[in-house]
Design a protein around this motif. Structure first.
Motif, PDB file in Angstrom:
ATOM      1  N   LYS A 116      44.900 -23.664   5.218  1.00 28.25           N
ATOM      2  CA  LYS A 116      46.233 -23.891   4.645  1.00 28.25           C
ATOM      3  C   LYS A 116      46.360 -25.324   4.108  1.00 28.25           C
ATOM      4  O   LYS A 116      46.996 -25.552   3.080  1.00 28.25           O
ATOM      5  N   LEU A 117      45.742 -26.288   4.806  1.00 29.92           N
ATOM      6  CA  LEU A 117      45.765 -27.667   4.325  1.00 29.92           C
ATOM      7  C   LEU A 117      45.029 -27.790   2.987  1.00 29.92           C
ATOM      8  O   LEU A 117      45.494 -28.473   2.076  1.00 29.92           O
ATOM      9  N   VAL A 118      43.891 -27.102   2.868  1.00 32.82           N
ATOM     10  CA  VAL A 118      43.145 -27.136   1.610  1.00 32.82           C
ATOM     11  C   VAL A 118      43.967 -26.486   0.498  1.00 32.82           C
ATOM     12  O   VAL A 118      44.035 -27.003  -0.622  1.00 32.82           O
ATOM     13  N   GLU A 119      44.619 -25.360   0.798  1.00 33.10           N
ATOM     14  CA  GLU A 119      45.466 -24.697  -0.202  1.00 33.10           C
ATOM     15  C   GLU A 119      46.600 -25.614  -0.657  1.00 33.10           C
ATOM     16  O   GLU A 119      46.874 -25.731  -1.858  1.00 33.10           O
ATOM     17  N   LEU A 120      47.266 -26.262   0.292  1.00 36.03           N
ATOM     18  CA  LEU A 120      48.364 -27.167  -0.042  1.00 36.03           C
ATOM     19  C   LEU A 120      47.848 -28.370  -0.826  1.00 36.03           C
ATOM     20  O   LEU A 120      48.459 -28.795  -1.807  1.00 36.03           O
ATOM     21  N   HIS A 121      46.718 -28.899  -0.408  1.00 39.90           N
ATOM     22  CA  HIS A 121      46.110 -30.024  -1.112  1.00 39.90           C
ATOM     23  C   HIS A 121      45.814 -29.631  -2.552  1.00 39.90           C
ATOM     24  O   HIS A 121      46.048 -30.406  -3.479  1.00 39.90           O
ATOM     25  N   GLY A 122      45.325 -28.419  -2.758  1.00 40.51           N
ATOM     26  CA  GLY A 122      45.064 -27.929  -4.108  1.00 40.51           C
ATOM     27  C   GLY A 122      46.331 -27.817  -4.941  1.00 40.51           C
ATOM     28  O   GLY A 122      46.310 -28.031  -6.151  1.00 40.51           O
ATOM     29  N   ALA A 123      47.429 -27.495  -4.289  1.00 42.05           N
ATOM     30  CA  ALA A 123      48.701 -27.364  -4.998  1.00 42.05           C
ATOM     31  C   ALA A 123      49.249 -28.721  -5.433  1.00 42.05           C
ATOM     32  O   ALA A 123      49.839 -28.840  -6.500  1.00 42.05           O
ATOM     33  N   VAL A 124      49.048 -29.757  -4.629  1.00 33.99           N
ATOM     34  CA  VAL A 124      49.595 -31.072  -4.964  1.00 33.99           C
ATOM     35  C   VAL A 124      48.607 -31.930  -5.756  1.00 33.99           C
ATOM     36  O   VAL A 124      49.022 -32.896  -6.407  1.00 33.99           O
ATOM     37  N   ARG A 125      47.345 -31.584  -5.706  1.00 32.54           N
ATOM     38  CA  ARG A 125      46.317 -32.350  -6.425  1.00 32.54           C
ATOM     39  C   ARG A 125      45.603 -31.453  -7.436  1.00 32.54           C
ATOM     40  O   ARG A 125      44.393 -31.316  -7.425  1.00 32.54           O
ATOM     41  N   GLU A 127      44.866 -31.601 -10.591  1.00 37.93           N
ATOM     42  CA  GLU A 127      43.842 -32.172 -11.475  1.00 37.93           C
ATOM     43  C   GLU A 127      42.503 -32.313 -10.762  1.00 37.93           C
ATOM     44  O   GLU A 127      41.457 -32.080 -11.355  1.00 37.93           O
ATOM     45  N   LEU A 128      42.543 -32.724  -9.517  1.00 33.92           N
ATOM     46  CA  LEU A 128      41.314 -32.830  -8.739  1.00 33.92           C
ATOM     47  C   LEU A 128      40.624 -31.475  -8.648  1.00 33.92           C
ATOM     48  O   LEU A 128      39.413 -31.367  -8.856  1.00 33.92           O
ATOM     49  N   TYR A 129      41.388 -30.443  -8.387  1.00 34.24           N
ATOM     50  CA  TYR A 129      40.803 -29.108  -8.245  1.00 34.24           C
ATOM     51  C   TYR A 129      40.369 -28.540  -9.590  1.00 34.24           C
ATOM     52  O   TYR A 129      39.396 -27.785  -9.656  1.00 34.24           O
ATOM     53  N   ARG A 130      41.041 -28.915 -10.670  1.00 30.23           N
ATOM     54  CA  ARG A 130      40.580 -28.506 -12.010  1.00 30.23           C
ATOM     55  C   ARG A 130      39.214 -29.134 -12.284  1.00 30.23           C
ATOM     56  O   ARG A 130      38.310 -28.479 -12.800  1.00 30.23           O
ATOM     57  N   THR A 131      39.076 -30.407 -11.942  1.00 30.19           N
ATOM     58  CA  THR A 131      37.795 -31.084 -12.114  1.00 30.19           C
ATOM     59  C   THR A 131      36.729 -30.426 -11.261  1.00 30.19           C
ATOM     60  O   THR A 131      35.603 -30.213 -11.713  1.00 30.19           O
ATOM     61  N   LEU A 132      37.097 -30.109 -10.040  1.00 35.34           N
ATOM     62  CA  LEU A 132      36.170 -29.424  -9.130  1.00 35.34           C
ATOM     63  C   LEU A 132      35.731 -28.089  -9.708  1.00 35.34           C
ATOM     64  O   LEU A 132      34.550 -27.734  -9.679  1.00 35.34           O
ATOM     65  N   LEU A 133      36.684 -27.351 -10.252  1.00 33.92           N
ATOM     66  CA  LEU A 133      36.395 -26.041 -10.825  1.00 33.92           C
ATOM     67  C   LEU A 133      35.487 -26.174 -12.038  1.00 33.92           C
ATOM     68  O   LEU A 133      34.528 -25.419 -12.193  1.00 33.92           O
TER      69      LEU A 133
END
Length: 148
Positions: A116-125, A127-133
């Motif tokens: 759940k923390l990773v999911e929430l982190h993905g929601a607030v960050r 751009e970071l997750y877009r870069t990761l993707l």
């Protein structure tokens, strides 16, 4: 629908054709990939601090592993989109437990809380997750999938 299904769609993986066990394994593998990338992200963020500690690569990896949930919470709080109470509400966890993780008293939160923390982190960050993707689609998943 799992949190990773949008990624599966981008990879042209039809999860409806997968057996439940195959879907769960793919989900777990992708989650492990995201966690490894998050450790690398925080390794870069804390580069100077880790350098000062003069840790061996193994010690550095252990430190990042033990503190990943704490770093996620701190990064979520740094965005000022959530408070500890908000994180607790989102993760369906008592605020005292979030405090314990953030302070480093609890370095082994439950898998559900961590996810759940990773999911929430993905929601607030985002751009970071877009870069990761983009990284995963560009070379990370292709290279890693050859090793499976």
């Amino acid at each position: 629908m799992s949190a990773l299904e949008p990624l599966f769609r981008l990879l042209n993986v039809n999860v409806t054709e997968l057996a439940q066990t195959e879907h769960q394994l793919l989900d777990a593998w992708c989650f492990a990939y995201v966690c490894a990338e998050l450790k690398d992200y925080f390794r870069q963020q804390y580069h100077d601090y880790l350098h000062l500690l003069k840790l061996t690569p193994e010690q550095e990896e252990n430190m990042l592993e033990a503190n990943l949930a704490r770093m996620l919470i701190q990064d979520i709080l740094a965005t000022e989109e959530y408070t500890i109470t908000g994180i607790a509400y989102y993760t369906n966890t008592h605020a005292d437990i979030i405090d314990e993780v953030m302070m480093g008293c609890n370095t082994n939160p439950s898998a559900l809380l961590f996810r759940k923390l990773v999911e929430l982190h993905g929601a607030v960050r985002r751009e970071l997750y877009r870069t990761l993707l983009k990284k995963a689609l560009g070379n990370g998943i292709r290279e890693t999938s050859e090793n499976i």
